[in-house]
Design a protein around this motif. Structure first.
Motif: not given
Ligand SMILES: [Zn+2]
Length: 318
Positions: A32-36, A50-52, A59-62, A100-111
């Motif tokens: 229920g938290q706000k996520v950017r 994904f990068v937290r 290590d914050n890269v998943i 068909g997007i294969t390469n992307l960094t998704i940053e987010l400040d929550g879980p």
């Protein structure tokens, strides 16, 4: 013949990323938290990661790999070796698969990836706003060579078997406890256009009793009728009703598309699912990839050339 070519064009044959970074904000379904969140272009071979940004001490890269799926009961949750996780990735992953997007960094400040309206519609809009870019690397695909079946022993079954080109999916659900859902079947040969027009709109759904149980367990805190279809027996509780009669099975198909994209490349094969969910799809992927006879990694351009040469030869000998 036309249908075959259309299927193949689902994956134009280069690795892809976004042209520009694009941000969005929403709430996590369970916390229920706000996520950017920000979707950022990534280079050849980077994959989807994904990068937290809220985690600094580990290590914050998943990487979005089926091997990192840690919990698949309610949603697809990915976790890295340092124990850092990200949940509810499947609808965003489905949108990335659709384009068909294969390469992307998704940053987010929550879980959790924001749930948005429970469908992939907002992610489609974000991706279109950011623009899509081909990278100078040929796209590889996993071609399924033999039938592989996974059954959980409780009635759910999933299976991948060979198809000539592209990804074909059929899915069946049968909710005896809710006549509003009941038995539904859906099948699709995945193309970008069909994903956007026929699949992306379908929202996640749950039973009213489940909502109560999840609230007691501290889950679904961000859940509301704005981001899920809630069903009670023969009634849909959302005042605006369903977006289509078969929205439930279409959503399950979208979940499959998102989960299969955790392979890091498209599949040339046919997926068949019955009463299954994220856990069974993940078990099937692990089973396929553990069996070297079950698949081959092919360069999509080369595979397409071979197919077309085969068709020409077949016409000649006909
Ligand atoms: Zn879903």
């Amino acid at each position: 013949m036309i249908a075959e070519i259309k299927t193949l064009s689902a994956y134009r044959c280069r690795e892809k990323t976004l042209q520009n970074t694009i941000p969005c904000t929403g709430v996590g379904l369970h916390g229920g938290q706000k996520v950017r969140m920000a979707l950022k272009p990534a280079g050849i071979g980077a994959g989807i990661r994904f990068v937290r940004t809220d985690v600094a001490d580990r290590d914050n890269v998943i990487p979005a790999s089926y091997l990192n799926v840690a919990d698949a009961r309610l949603c697809s949750c990915l976790r890295n070796a340092a124990g850092v996780s990200v949940s509810t990735v499947e609808h965003l992953m489905a949108a990335l698969a659709g384009f068909g997007i294969t390469n992307l960094t998704i940053e987010l400040d929550g879980p959790e990836v924001p749930i948005m309206d429970g469908s992939a519609t907002d992610f489609i809009t974000l991706i279109r706003c950011a623009g899509i870019m081909d990278l100078d690397a040929p796209l590889k695909a996993v071609k399924i060579l033999k039938e592989v079946v996974y059954a959980d022993g409780k009635g759910a079954e999933v299976c991948l078997y060979p198809a000539r080109e592209g990804l074909e999916i059929d899915f069946m659900i049968d909710f005896k406890q809710s006549s509003a859902i009941g038995r539904q079947e859906y099948s699709i040969a995945l193309t970008e256009r069909d994903f956007c027009d026929s699949v992306a709109y379908a929202r996640t759904f749950c039973m009213a009793q489940e909502v109560e149980m999840m609230h007691k367990a501290g889950l679904a805190r961000g859940g509301s009728l704005d981001n899920a279809v809630v069903v009670d027996g023969d009634k849909v509780l959302n005042p605006t009703g369903l977006r289509s009669e078969n929205e439930f099975v279409v959503h399950k198909t979208m979940d499959v598309i998102g989960d299969l994209w955790q392979l890091g490349m498209p599949i040339i094969g046919h997926f068949s699912g019955a009463k299954s969910g994220h856990a069974q799809t993940n078990a099937l992927l692990r089973q396929v990839m553990a069996d070297p006879d079950a698949y081959a990694v092919v360069t999509l351009d080369e595979y397409r050339d071979e197919l077309q040469a085969g068709r020409r030869n077949a016409r000649r000998s006909a």
